[in-house]
Motif scaffolding. Structure first.
Motif, PDB file in Angstrom:
ATOM      1  N   ASP A  48       0.834  -1.204   0.000  1.00 55.14           N
ATOM      2  CA  ASP A  48       0.000   0.000   0.000  1.00 55.14           C
ATOM      3  C   ASP A  48       0.868   1.254   0.000  1.00 55.14           C
ATOM      4  O   ASP A  48       0.570   2.226  -0.693  1.00 55.14           O
ATOM      5  CB  ASP A  48      -0.938   0.019   1.211  1.00 55.14           C
ATOM      6  CG  ASP A  48      -2.030  -1.028   1.111  1.00 55.14           C
ATOM      7  OD1 ASP A  48      -2.414  -1.374  -0.023  1.00 55.14           O
ATOM      8  OD2 ASP A  48      -2.491  -1.494   2.163  1.00 55.14           O
ATOM      9  N   ASP A  49       1.962   1.233   0.761  1.00 57.32           N
ATOM     10  CA  ASP A  49       2.888   2.362   0.775  1.00 57.32           C
ATOM     11  C   ASP A  49       3.531   2.538  -0.598  1.00 57.32           C
ATOM     12  O   ASP A  49       3.696   3.662  -1.067  1.00 57.32           O
ATOM     13  CB  ASP A  49       3.970   2.166   1.843  1.00 57.32           C
ATOM     14  CG  ASP A  49       4.855   3.388   1.981  1.00 57.32           C
ATOM     15  OD1 ASP A  49       4.342   4.437   2.426  1.00 57.32           O
ATOM     16  OD2 ASP A  49       6.045   3.293   1.636  1.00 57.32           O
ATOM     17  N   MET A  50       3.871   1.441  -1.240  1.00 54.94           N
ATOM     18  CA  MET A  50       4.456   1.525  -2.583  1.00 54.94           C
ATOM     19  C   MET A  50       3.480   2.204  -3.541  1.00 54.94           C
ATOM     20  O   MET A  50       3.867   3.097  -4.297  1.00 54.94           O
ATOM     21  CB  MET A  50       4.826   0.128  -3.094  1.00 54.94           C
ATOM     22  CG  MET A  50       6.006  -0.488  -2.371  1.00 54.94           C
ATOM     23  SD  MET A  50       6.282  -2.233  -2.796  1.00 54.94           S
ATOM     24  CE  MET A  50       6.762  -2.104  -4.511  1.00 54.94           C
ATOM     25  N   ARG A  51       2.218   1.799  -3.505  1.00 56.00           N
ATOM     26  CA  ARG A  51       1.212   2.391  -4.390  1.00 56.00           C
ATOM     27  C   ARG A  51       1.025   3.878  -4.106  1.00 56.00           C
ATOM     28  O   ARG A  51       0.809   4.666  -5.019  1.00 56.00           O
ATOM     29  CB  ARG A  51      -0.118   1.668  -4.234  1.00 56.00           C
ATOM     30  CG  ARG A  51      -0.175   0.371  -4.968  1.00 56.00           C
ATOM     31  CD  ARG A  51      -1.613  -0.159  -4.980  1.00 56.00           C
ATOM     32  NE  ARG A  51      -1.554  -1.597  -4.869  1.00 56.00           N
ATOM     33  CZ  ARG A  51      -1.960  -2.308  -3.835  1.00 56.00           C
ATOM     34  NH1 ARG A  51      -2.508  -1.720  -2.793  1.00 56.00           N
ATOM     35  NH2 ARG A  51      -1.848  -3.607  -3.826  1.00 56.00           N
ATOM     36  N   ARG A  52       1.077   4.246  -2.816  1.00 58.91           N
ATOM     37  CA  ARG A  52       0.904   5.661  -2.446  1.00 58.91           C
ATOM     38  C   ARG A  52       2.075   6.524  -2.895  1.00 58.91           C
ATOM     39  O   ARG A  52       1.946   7.739  -3.010  1.00 58.91           O
ATOM     40  CB  ARG A  52       0.740   5.798  -0.931  1.00 58.91           C
ATOM     41  CG  ARG A  52      -0.627   5.435  -0.411  1.00 58.91           C
ATOM     42  CD  ARG A  52      -0.808   5.858   1.040  1.00 58.91           C
ATOM     43  NE  ARG A  52       0.196   5.307   1.934  1.00 58.91           N
ATOM     44  CZ  ARG A  52       0.110   4.143   2.570  1.00 58.91           C
ATOM     45  NH1 ARG A  52      -0.943   3.386   2.396  1.00 58.91           N
ATOM     46  NH2 ARG A  52       1.065   3.730   3.372  1.00 58.91           N
ATOM     47  N   HIS A  53       3.234   5.928  -3.117  1.00 59.46           N
ATOM     48  CA  HIS A  53       4.435   6.683  -3.461  1.00 59.46           C
ATOM     49  C   HIS A  53       4.887   6.462  -4.899  1.00 59.46           C
ATOM     50  O   HIS A  53       6.072   6.434  -5.183  1.00 59.46           O
ATOM     51  CB  HIS A  53       5.556   6.359  -2.465  1.00 59.46           C
ATOM     52  CG  HIS A  53       5.260   6.869  -1.108  1.00 59.46           C
ATOM     53  ND1 HIS A  53       4.712   6.090  -0.129  1.00 59.46           N
ATOM     54  CD2 HIS A  53       5.389   8.109  -0.579  1.00 59.46           C
ATOM     55  CE1 HIS A  53       4.527   6.820   0.952  1.00 59.46           C
ATOM     56  NE2 HIS A  53       4.932   8.047   0.709  1.00 59.46           N
ATOM     57  N   VAL A  64       8.760   4.661  -8.123  1.00 62.39           N
ATOM     58  CA  VAL A  64       8.185   4.160  -6.876  1.00 62.39           C
ATOM     59  C   VAL A  64       9.243   4.321  -5.792  1.00 62.39           C
ATOM     60  O   VAL A  64      10.369   3.847  -5.947  1.00 62.39           O
ATOM     61  CB  VAL A  64       7.792   2.671  -7.008  1.00 62.39           C
ATOM     62  CG1 VAL A  64       7.223   2.149  -5.690  1.00 62.39           C
ATOM     63  CG2 VAL A  64       6.812   2.461  -8.150  1.00 62.39           C
ATOM     64  N   THR A  65       8.891   5.008  -4.702  1.00 60.66           N
ATOM     65  CA  THR A  65       9.800   5.148  -3.566  1.00 60.66           C
ATOM     66  C   THR A  65       9.086   4.593  -2.344  1.00 60.66           C
ATOM     67  O   THR A  65       7.935   4.932  -2.083  1.00 60.66           O
ATOM     68  CB  THR A  65      10.200   6.609  -3.313  1.00 60.66           C
ATOM     69  OG1 THR A  65       9.025   7.384  -3.109  1.00 60.66           O
ATOM     70  CG2 THR A  65      10.976   7.178  -4.484  1.00 60.66           C
ATOM     71  N   SER A  66       9.767   3.727  -1.624  1.00 57.22           N
ATOM     72  CA  SER A  66       9.180   3.121  -0.432  1.00 57.22           C
ATOM     73  C   SER A  66      10.304   2.513   0.387  1.00 57.22           C
ATOM     74  O   SER A  66      11.462   2.927   0.242  1.00 57.22           O
ATOM     75  CB  SER A  66       8.143   2.063  -0.830  1.00 57.22           C
ATOM     76  OG  SER A  66       7.418   1.609   0.291  1.00 57.22           O
TER      77      SER A  66
END
Length: 112
Positions: A48-53, A64-66
């Motif tokens: 989910d964090d990957m998708r948000r970033h 993609v930044t995570s």
């Protein structure tokens, strides 16, 4: 308890509950690449964090930044950030152009 995340389980985690959007394809491509590069290690990814970033860089490229948790659940557990650049083709296929782990200077031991 030792948890080992395999490439197959990473794909399941990435695709669970998501559509077929550009961000989802980019996150899955990055997750797959991390799984290949860190095969055999205990890792944790927050999809989910990957998708948000996901940031659009151009019409066909996203960044993609995570972060990834290395040695998840072990005393040597560390969180590491990464940048993953992905090209999205016209048919929606995603391919990783590069994956870079951003090591903290404090994690690098002096050669002295």
């Amino acid at each position: 308890m030792r948890v080992r995340v395999t490439l197959a389980s990473l794909v399941v985690l990435v695709t669970a509950g998501c559509g077929n959007g550009r961000d989802d394809h980019a996150a899955q491509a990055c997750s797959d690449e991390i799984g290949k590069r860190l095969a055999g290690r205990n890792v944790g990814l927050d999809v989910d964090d990957m998708r948000r970033h996901v940031k659009n860089e151009s019409a066909d490229t996203v960044l993609v930044t995570s972060s990834v948790v290395l040695d998840k659940g072990l005393s040597s557990e560390k969180r590491q950030t990464f940048d993953c650049r992905v090209r999205i083709s016209g048919d929606g296929a995603a391919s990783v152009l590069y994956l870079q782990f951003n090591w903290n200077a404090g994690d690098v031991k002096s050669g002295r």
